[in-house]
Design a protein around this motif. Structure first.
Motif, PDB file in Angstrom:
ATOM      1  N   UNK A  41       0.875  -1.181   0.000  1.00  6.82           N
ATOM      2  CA  UNK A  41       0.000   0.000   0.000  1.00  6.82           C
ATOM      3  C   UNK A  41       0.904   1.220   0.000  1.00  6.82           C
ATOM      4  N   UNK A  42       0.816   2.042  -1.053  1.00  5.74           N
ATOM      5  CA  UNK A  42       1.853   3.038  -1.289  1.00  5.74           C
ATOM      6  C   UNK A  42       1.288   4.438  -1.469  1.00  5.74           C
ATOM      7  N   UNK A  43       1.956   5.408  -0.799  1.00  3.84           N
ATOM      8  CA  UNK A  43       1.813   6.850  -1.063  1.00  3.84           C
ATOM      9  C   UNK A  43       0.381   7.311  -1.270  1.00  3.84           C
ATOM     10  N   UNK A  44      -0.392   7.327  -0.185  1.00  2.00           N
ATOM     11  CA  UNK A  44      -1.767   7.811  -0.245  1.00  2.00           C
ATOM     12  C   UNK A  44      -1.945   8.963   0.723  1.00  2.00           C
ATOM     13  N   UNK A  45      -2.669  10.000   0.287  1.00  2.00           N
ATOM     14  CA  UNK A  45      -3.063  11.109   1.150  1.00  2.00           C
ATOM     15  C   UNK A  45      -4.549  10.962   1.446  1.00  2.00           C
ATOM     16  N   UNK A  46      -4.851  10.739   2.712  1.00  2.00           N
ATOM     17  CA  UNK A  46      -6.238  10.521   3.102  1.00  2.00           C
ATOM     18  C   UNK A  46      -6.672  11.568   4.120  1.00  2.00           C
ATOM     19  N   UNK A  47      -7.908  12.003   4.004  1.00  2.00           N
ATOM     20  CA  UNK A  47      -8.454  12.876   5.040  1.00  2.00           C
ATOM     21  C   UNK A  47      -8.630  12.107   6.335  1.00  2.00           C
ATOM     22  N   UNK A  48      -9.091  10.866   6.214  1.00  2.00           N
ATOM     23  CA  UNK A  48      -9.294  10.038   7.411  1.00  2.00           C
ATOM     24  C   UNK A  48      -9.047   8.579   7.075  1.00  2.00           C
ATOM     25  N   UNK A  49      -8.524   7.855   8.060  1.00  2.00           N
ATOM     26  CA  UNK A  49      -8.348   6.411   7.959  1.00  2.00           C
ATOM     27  C   UNK A  49      -9.086   5.780   9.122  1.00  2.00           C
ATOM     28  N   UNK A  50     -10.115   5.017   8.815  1.00  2.00           N
ATOM     29  CA  UNK A  50     -10.910   4.353   9.841  1.00  2.00           C
ATOM     30  C   UNK A  50     -10.876   2.846   9.589  1.00  2.00           C
ATOM     31  N   UNK A  51     -10.270   2.110  10.519  1.00  2.00           N
ATOM     32  CA  UNK A  51     -10.206   0.657  10.412  1.00  2.00           C
ATOM     33  C   UNK A  51     -10.708   0.041  11.716  1.00  2.00           C
ATOM     34  N   UNK A  52     -11.534  -0.969  11.588  1.00  2.00           N
ATOM     35  CA  UNK A  52     -12.029  -1.695  12.761  1.00  2.00           C
ATOM     36  C   UNK A  52     -12.137  -3.174  12.419  1.00  2.00           C
ATOM     37  N   UNK A  53     -11.782  -4.012  13.391  1.00  2.00           N
ATOM     38  CA  UNK A  53     -11.854  -5.467  13.215  1.00  2.00           C
ATOM     39  C   UNK A  53     -11.149  -5.893  11.932  1.00  2.00           C
ATOM     40  N   UNK A  54      -9.912  -5.408  11.781  1.00  2.00           N
ATOM     41  CA  UNK A  54      -9.133  -5.662  10.574  1.00  2.00           C
ATOM     42  C   UNK A  54      -7.839  -6.386  10.927  1.00  2.00           C
ATOM     43  N   UNK A  55      -7.389  -7.274  10.041  1.00  2.00           N
ATOM     44  CA  UNK A  55      -6.153  -8.021  10.233  1.00  2.00           C
ATOM     45  C   UNK A  55      -5.252  -7.772   9.031  1.00  2.00           C
TER      46      UNK A  55
END
Length: 227
Positions: A41-55
């Protein structure tokens, strides 16, 4: 499978260059059924990163920049994070195993109830962060990191080592710190010295701890009064 060793602490690093392992490019860290495996996963500009129950398993994350990151019950196994800027990171109830954070900015981060096992933080900025109930189950190394005004609250850091880190106004509040290796750092501006029972230091660091204790107790020197 490589290792990174600081004095008596040795961290097992992810094995991502094995001939049998192919990392596929992905555009999201949200995989099917909550799993992302063998990924890049390369070079990303995100306003928000929301991860839940992730492996996240066997992967590289490079150049990720976010304005806000919320990670809850996220498990990480054999992942390298390089050059990431995770602003306002809030990471809770998770486990990180055999991972590397290199040249990352985690300033102002809040980590709560996160378990670490074989994790390397190298040249990272953790300033103004709060790490609450962090549990170090296996070796963890902080190497050449900045942790100015960072608070470790009720943390279990017995299997951790700091080396050549900026610990100005870093505070240790409660927790289990027996065996924590603080050699190779300037301890003169640490806070929460009462929590540092049975940590490992060098004889040459005793004057630094004395200086930190004097500052914490806000003592007045008689010579100043006499003057």
């Amino acid at each position: 499978m490589g290792n990174r060793t600081i004095r008596r602490t040795s961290v097992t690093l992810p094995s991502l260059d094995e001939p049998s392992l192919y990392l596929s490019h992905v555009t999201s860290l949200e995989g099917g059924r909550g799993r992302v495996t063998e990924f890049h996963y390369d070079a990303m500009d995100l306003r928000a990163l929301d991860l839940a129950d992730t492996h996240l398993i066997n992967g590289r994350v490079r150049g990720l920049r976010t304005q806000r990151a919320e990670l809850d019950r996220v498990r990480v196994d054999s992942v390298e994070f390089t050059g990431c800027d995770l602003a306002s990171l809030h990471w809770t109830e998770s486990k990180i195993t055999r991972a590397v954070f290199r040249d990352c900015k985690l300033m102002g981060a809040a980590l709560e109830d996160v378990t670490l096992d074989d994790v390397l933080f190298e040249n990272c900025k953790l300033d103004y962060s709060t790490l609450t109930r962090i549990r170090v189950m296996g070796p963890v190394i902080f190497s050449q990191c900045s942790a100015r005004e960072t608070t470790f609250a009720a943390a279990d850091l017995g299997a951790a080592a700091f080396d050549d880190c900026d610990l100005r106004l870093t505070e240790f509040s409660g927790g289990k710190l027996r065996g924590l290796d603080l050699r190779g750092n300037d301890l003169s501006q640490l806070r929460g010295l009462a929590s540092l029972r049975q940590v490992i230091i060098d004889h040459g660091q005793l004057p630094q701890l004395a200086e930190a204790l004097a500052a914490e107790l806000d003592v007045t020197y008689g010579e100043d009064l006499d003057g």
